[in-house]
Enzyme design. Structure first.
Site, PDB file in Angstrom:
ATOM      1  N   CYS B  95      56.514  30.615  29.962  1.00  8.76           N
ATOM      2  CA  CYS B  95      57.407  30.327  28.839  1.00  8.76           C
ATOM      3  C   CYS B  95      57.634  31.602  28.021  1.00  8.76           C
ATOM      4  O   CYS B  95      58.270  32.528  28.494  1.00  8.76           O
ATOM      5  CB  CYS B  95      56.826  29.185  28.002  1.00  8.76           C
ATOM      6  SG  CYS B  95      58.073  28.418  26.941  1.00  8.76           S
ATOM      7  N   HIS B 235      55.341  24.619  32.163  1.00 13.14           N
ATOM      8  CA  HIS B 235      53.962  24.857  31.721  1.00 13.14           C
ATOM      9  C   HIS B 235      52.943  24.176  32.636  1.00 13.14           C
ATOM     10  O   HIS B 235      52.505  23.066  32.341  1.00 13.14           O
ATOM     11  CB  HIS B 235      53.772  24.302  30.313  1.00 13.14           C
ATOM     12  CG  HIS B 235      54.450  25.093  29.242  1.00 13.14           C
ATOM     13  ND1 HIS B 235      53.840  26.133  28.591  1.00 13.14           N
ATOM     14  CD2 HIS B 235      55.689  25.008  28.719  1.00 13.14           C
ATOM     15  CE1 HIS B 235      54.668  26.653  27.699  1.00 13.14           C
ATOM     16  NE2 HIS B 235      55.806  25.978  27.761  1.00 13.14           N
ATOM     17  N   GLU B 237      49.933  24.848  32.776  1.00 16.62           N
ATOM     18  CA  GLU B 237      48.672  24.770  32.023  1.00 16.62           C
ATOM     19  C   GLU B 237      48.679  23.595  31.047  1.00 16.62           C
ATOM     20  O   GLU B 237      47.661  23.323  30.413  1.00 16.62           O
ATOM     21  CB  GLU B 237      48.407  26.097  31.306  1.00 16.62           C
ATOM     22  CG  GLU B 237      49.053  26.278  29.936  1.00 16.62           C
ATOM     23  CD  GLU B 237      50.578  26.396  29.958  1.00 16.62           C
ATOM     24  OE1 GLU B 237      51.187  26.243  31.033  1.00 16.62           O
ATOM     25  OE2 GLU B 237      51.153  26.594  28.877  1.00 16.62           O
TER      26      GLU B 237
END
Lengths: 1033, 272
Positions: B95, B235, B237
């Site tokens: 990002c 994302h 994560e």
């Protein structure tokens, strides 16, 4: 000089496309719009440096000529440039300064000026008359100004409009905008209170915006009359008279915002529940102590998980063995009414700081936001002059919440949008933050802090300017045209993020001992509060860093410039603390020392400018005496006309702004950052059905979760704020249960937003509003005791009135209840959407009644019945339309039902759970069907029998009966889906509790609800979806 | 031996904790390091095998997403970063981290392979076509022919996006074609490629309905010439456990985002 960048290929500038479309609706079509980002400096910047710092070479150009002459921008007709007024926080310019510092290898000098602006280059169609909407009219200045009006706020910004003709005549855009220039600050003023009579005291309070009453001013005068005061002043080298610094500090500390005078007032209360009945009289010594603190104290013995309540910024309770959590919610209504964007962003970053200042400093974990406006569809002619249009307020506040939350890296866990005409004058902007910290930090309980004599008073964060001066006293006044511009501040989430990263690092290294945030009242509140811990303080205002010269000492003391915290740093930690702050790019200044002298001593350099006895500052405020009455008012029902089908009503109710999907707004919020999200705002196979609240999983190494839910029901206040408060507590707690929460491990927050409840000539019905507050507080207590919900923190905002266009607009009395609770295992967290066909549908819980008063159905039918009227007539007709009595939660009856349902959920016997709220059973069914893209077949006959048995609703006709079954918003009920094989288990869990099988989910994409064999509702999911997705803006 | 991963933090970066956790779960030893500390001691990077630029709003994205962070890295960390990659180090930017890598020119950095200048800025991430921030889970698929060592053999899945400036653009059609044919594209929005996003597709070709931001050729992530430097807008994560997934209550076979980090950590081990 001006550094102007723009997109080389206009089609790549996503910002301009949508904006151009909106301008076309207001102006003329087709038009073309280009956006130029402008940096203004008072020093030369070599072109290569400007390019390196500010240009994206892949898509952007830096203008070589003045932007309007750049061939790349094409021909144009109007230039519109928007910049900030002097002294308003320009966050982009602060970052541009950092970019210069990196680019130049050294920080810019303090005197160098960097500003930013945005230039809109507007081209109108050549033949406006032929193609345009404004046939034959070339849009003139007034039309262009009107079209751009929603893009800027004259309170904080300036806009320059230049036509082509003016440009050709030599007019140019500014090379630099004015900067703050203030003449040398006035000498501290001396005020001879002792010589003043009541009239002079009142004038002083009003002229200085102190917002203090006559009895309060008298108490201050008496303080100065005391010999011991005078002896101490003489010894300190201060004159006999009060200084402006002292008066301002007292006014901030004693403000309604900080001291909650109404909640602590002595109230003579008189209640008449039925007309002609002998009134009941009661003396209430403090609403806060009687109904809020006492509730928590009563529950405390059975709640060892409560660690710190009512003593700190936010209540702290245990999450698990190793961690504790805290939660706080605030309102930012008045600032948002003036500057929706800045007000909302400041609301969010402000409540984040409350969490950073809780205990020894908690880390913000999630945000919540509940936003109340007048319906965005309100016709412009119904918005009184001087007020911002509801849809623009909504847009501005929404943008502030988005930027404030997202840029801080704190996920939005839960929230709501609520619409009611009464929020036209002041919107309600509730911002909440939950925080987490290890239970022990540096071998001490984290929820405790200490401020010891000898600790240094340190101010951390942004510099002080005129921003937000009188914020605390201002929020304690009603809005009018003379509201001060300086009451607006704009928060900068990035400066704050940097500060909060630093704080947590300093906390873990043990570099400070005490901390609190700088919110309302600025340093005067934070240092005053911390001085209360140690027993005194010596403050040097000259040591406080300023944004610009020219501030008076009192302004430095009370300024609400953002992103600041106050800390107590032990002297032996000073060097390490300051060094870390420098390394992290956070400004820290030692501004004084905590003492145990019993005095707050204030200096400007070496010169004494104020001295106040700590005891007087904190306990000298006289108790307010108020009168409250309550006369119950009946709401006679309009009879419903008979109808066969309720399809149209369901579609209209689904399209009501309280119910219709807010997904287009909510998708702007980051709810995934930190990777803790489990139950999200929207759920279901297409993630477009509303959930009942949020569930987060705070620890990566544990499945234990936190539920975050809200209850808010202002519509019910049209009948009785007690019903409103009961419903708010019930809704929030019920949603906690629906999300699989532990019934014994939840806490609640109360945020009251009330119309002015103090009787006065301008506010003749103040006593009745206060009577409503008394009832709401009692109801809050009743519900919290029934659910075992301690109130761990709260806040009140008591002046939510505006006078505009000759009309006083007061908000409906509103209590927001936020519940935060524990859920043992997020792997079991249910949601609202149906998961499979053939599952059994149960209605759990009984309302005790099936009233329709104050429901969304009532609002929808009221709008229909007044559709032929306009303006004030329509408003009156809507207000007087009623479907009868409002429903009322019965917490003692509901509590065991919720407990049984919690067992069923924990045993995985309940697959989908949805609370019934706005729109009742019909809406809950529609939403759960949509979530799973499954149909449902429901028979209402069993419920009709239940109604027939209840004495209150006996003898209803078929129309009334159908309307109640489908749309009653009686609290206490939930829709539950159960797999056929779990039927027995589920019913066993619920045995003895009201729980009725009403139907089944089906693969056919329809919602059918029948009574006596007739279909009351028979609608396809596509129709339901279209209605639910009616745009609200 | 757990390879060491440095996670850059500070100045508005905000997804560092979960990125560190993802690396930990994937078998690395993560350490969050403040930008100021890296600038003070750039060689610290060389003691790690993995480097993560997390999501967030570095410097508020006030002058364009990742712009000031990229400026700082070019000015203060370029030599260390170049050496780190030369010595086999792995870099991921998610990002805002991806935006910064693109604006540094560390991505796609075709230079070394094609005899061009190192760190030339050739791609960018600009305002979404709809010009506002959006948070939602989107379907993505990984390119099997990519050079990217982080994404080899990964199954398609939903991952959350959360950005206002994620629209991938290349400087020109030739650059895009070179990225496509050179295996620089690592992942795209949408589960299938029937959207006209075939390799070498001209800009403006039809985009997938799952493309959330108007990215050219549905590109959601790219790598550099070594395949070890990787940036993406979604994302992974934020998909650490199945409970993060919006379909957590429905049967599905989508993995979390962890296997991507496992690939990275495995590659870091191999490169030792």
């Amino acid at each position: 000089m001006r550094i102007e960048t723009y997109f080389a290929r206009p089609e790549l500038d996503g910002r301009s496309g949508g904006l151009a479309a909106r301008l076309e609706r207001r102006l003329v079509r087709p038009l073309s719009l280009r956006i130029v980002d402008v940096i203004l400096t008072d020093f030369p910047v070599p072109r290569p440096l400007a390019e390196e710092l500010f240009r994206d070479p892949v898509v952007e150009r830096v203008a070589e000529l003045p932007a309007p002459q750049e061939p790349g921008l094409g021909p144009w007709d109007w230039l519109v440039e928007i910049a900030f007024k002097p002294g308003v926080t320009d966050t982009l310019a602060l970052t541009a300064r950092e970019a210069f510092a990196i680019g130049l290898g050294a920080p810019l000098s303090e005197s160098a000026t960097v500003q930013t602006a945005r230039l809109y280059v507007l081209a109108l169609p050549a033949e406006t008359g032929e193609r345009g909407v404004l046939k034959g009219l070339y849009p003139d200045r007034a039309a262009v100004e009107a079209a751009f009006a929603p893009l800027w706020n004259p309170l904080i910004q300036v806009a320059t409009f230049l036509s082509r003709r003016e440009w050709e005549a030599g007019a140019r855009l500014p090379d630099l905008y004015p900067t703050v220039s203030i003449a040398d600050p006035a000498e501290p003023e001396l005020i001879d209170l002792v010589a003043m009579d009541d009239v002079s005291l009142a004038r002083l309070s009003s002229e200085r915006l102190l917002a203090l009453s006559i009895p309060e001013m008298r108490a201050i005068r008496a303080y100065y009359e005391r010999p011991e005061t005078q002896a101490a002043r003489a010894a300190a080298g201060l004159p006999r008279e009060a200084t402006d610094v002292e008066l301002e500090m007292l006014a901030q500390t004693w403000s309604e915002h900080c001291k909650h005078k109404i909640f602590n007032a002595e109230i003579e209360y008189e209640e008449r529940v039925a007309p002609g009945e002998e009134p009941r009289r009661e003396l209430i010594r403090s609403l806060f102590k009687t109904y809020i603190r006492a509730t928590t104290e009563e529950l405390a013995p059975s709640r060892p998980d409560l660690l710190s309540v009512f003593t700190d910024n936010a209540g702290v309770f245990r999450f698990d063995e190793e961690y504790v959590v805290c939660m706080k919610a605030e309102t930012h209504n008045s600032p948002s009414a003036l500057d929706p964007y800045g007000g909302a962003i400041t609301g969010i970053v402000g409540v984040n700081r409350d969490i950073l200042g809780t205990g020894i400093g908690a880390a913000p974990l999630f945000n919540t936001d509940v936003l109340c406006f007048a319906p965005p569809s309100t016709p412009d002619e119904e918005v009184p002059a001087g007020l911002i249009k509801p849809r623009e307020l909504l847009a501005g506040v929404h943008r502030g919440i988005v930027d404030g939350g997202n840029q801080s890296g704190i996920p939005c866990a839960a929230g709501a949008f609520v619409f009611d005409e009464s929020f036209m004058g002041k919107p309600l902007v509730f911002c909440g933050t939950g925080g987490i910290m290890p239970a022990r930090i540096n071998d001490r309980p984290s929820w405790e802090k200490t401020v010891r004599p000898g600790d240094l008073a340190v101010m951390l964060g942004g510099r002080i300017g005129k921003d937000g001066i009188h914020g605390a006293t201002f929020s304690s006044l009603a809005l009018d045209e003379s509201s001060p511009v300086t009451a607006v501040q704009i928060g900068d989430p990035i400066i704050q993020k940097r500060m909060s990263d630093f704080l947590l690092e300093a906390r873990d290294a043990g570099l400070y001992a005490g901390i609190t945030d700088n919110g309302a009242g600025g340093l005067s509140s934070s240092l005053g509060e911390m001085a209360g811990e140690s027993g005194g303080a010596r403050i040097d205002l000259a040591a406080c860093p300023r944004k610009y010269p020219g501030l008076s000492p009192w302004e430095v003391l009370v300024s609400e410039s953002q992103e600041r915290m106050s800390l107590a740093v032990p002297p032996d930690k000073r060097d390490a603390f300051m060094a870390l702050a420098r390394r992290r790019g956070v400004e820290a200044s030692v501004v004084g020392e905590f003492t145990d002298s019993g005095w707050v001593e204030i200096f400007d350099g070496t010169r004494p400018v104020g001295l106040l006895a700590l005891a007087f500052l904190h306990t000298g405020l006289p108790t307010m005496s108020l009168r409250a009455v309550w006369c119950a008012q009946a709401r006679p029902a309009v009879p419903l006309s008979p109808r066969e089908s309720w399809n149209d009503e369901l579609l209209a109710v689904l399209a009501d702004p309280d119910i219709a999907s807010k997904e287009p707004l909510v998708r702007y919020y980051d709810h995934e950052v930190k990777a803790i999200s489990v139950e999200k705002p929207f759920t279901g196979c297409y993630r477009d059905a509303p959930s009942d609240g949020g569930v987060v999983k705070p620890r990566y190494d544990s499945y234990r979760g936190l539920t975050v839910t809200h209850g808010i029901a202002p519509r019910l206040s049209a009948e009785d704020p007690a019903a409103m408060a009961l419903a708010a507590v019930d809704e929030a707690y019920r949603a906690h249960i629906a999300l699989g929460g532990d019934p014994d491990r939840a806490v609640a927050l109360d945020n009251f937003c009330w119309p002015d409840p103090v009787e006065s000539p301008e506010n003749p019905d103040g006593a009745q509003k206060l009577g409503g507050l008394v009832r709401a507080c009692r109801a809050l207590r009743e519900a919290c005791l029934a659910y075992g919900l301690p109130l761990v923190s709260g806040k009140d905002s008591m002046k939510n009135d505006a006078t505009a266009g000759g009309r006083r607009i007061s908000v409906k009395p509103t209590l927001l209840v936020t519940v935060v609770g524990i859920t043992g295992d997020v792997r079991k967290t249910p949601s609202t959407d149906f998961l499979g066909a053939g599952e059994l549908l149960y209605l759990v819980g009984e309302g005790g009644g099936w009233e329709l008063g104050c429901s969304v159905l009532e609002r929808v039918l009221a709008a229909r019945s007044s559709a032929h009227l306009r303006g004030e007539d329509a408003r009156r007709a809507r207000a007087s339309f009623s479907l009868g009595a409002a429903p009322r939660a019965r917490p003692r009856q509901h509590a065991p039902t919720y407990r049984a349902l919690a067992r069923a959920i924990s045993g995985r016997a309940a697959r989908s759970v949805h609370d019934l709220s706005d729109g009742g059973l019909a809406v809950a069914l529609a939403e759960s069907c949509l979530g799973g893209r499954l149909g449902a077949e429901v028979r209402l006959d069993g419920l009709a029998e239940d109604i027939a048995e209840s004495s209150a609703e006996r003898g209803l006709g078929p129309t009334e009966l159908a309307a109640r079954l489908l749309f009653s918003e009686v609290p206490g009920r939930l829709l539950v889906a159960v797999r056929a094989e779990d039927r027995e288990r589920f019913e066993r869990s619920m045995s003895g509790e009201p729980c009725r099988l009403i139907g089944k989910t089906s693969v056919e994409a329809r919602l059918r609800a029948t009574l006596a064999g007739k279909a009351l509702i028979d609608l396809g999911l596509d129709a339901l979806e279209r209605a639910f997705k009616t745009p609200i803006v | 031996m757990e390879p060491k991963a440095i996670i850059v933090a500070g100045n508005g970066i905000n997804s560092d904790a979960e990125l560190a956790e993802a690396f930990r779960l994937a078998g690395a030893a993560p350490e969050r390091v403040h930008l100021a500390d890296l600038v003070a001691e750039p060689e610290r990077i060389l003691r790690a095998r993995l480097l993560g630029f997390p999501g967030g709003f570095s410097y508020g994205d006030h002058l364009g997403s990742g712009q000031v962070l990229a400026l700082l890295c070019r000015r203060a960390l370029k030599a260390a970063l170049m050496r780190f990659v030369d010595e086999g180090g792995l870099v991921i930017g998610i990002c805002n981290g991806f935006q910064a890598l693109a604006k540094m020119g560390m991505l796609p950095n075709r230079g070394p392979a094609e005899g061009r200048e190192a760190w030339e800025r050739e791609v960018s991430l600009i305002h979404n076509a709809e010009a506002h921030y959006v948070d939602k889970w989107v379907p993505v698929r990984f390119e099997s022919a990519s050079r990217c060592v982080w994404t080899r053999g990964l199954e398609p899945r939903h991952l959350p996006i959360r950005h206002g400036e994620g629209r991938f653009v290349a400087r020109d059609a030739a650059t895009l074609a070179a990225l496509e044919s050179g295996g620089f594209v690592a992942l795209r929005y949408g589960f299938n490629g029937a959207s006209g996003a075939a390799p070498g597709a001209a800009p403006g070709a039809a985009l997938s309905p799952d493309n959330p931001n108007g990215s050219e050729a549905d590109i959601a992530g790219i790598c550099d010439a070594t395949g070890r430097v990787f940036g993406l807008m979604p994302h992974p994560e934020a998909s650490l456990v199945p409970e993060n997934h919006p379909d957590r209550r429905r049967p599905h076979h989508e993995p979390t985002g962890l296997d991507l980090f496992e690939r990275g950590v495995a590659a870091a081990r191999d490169a030792l």
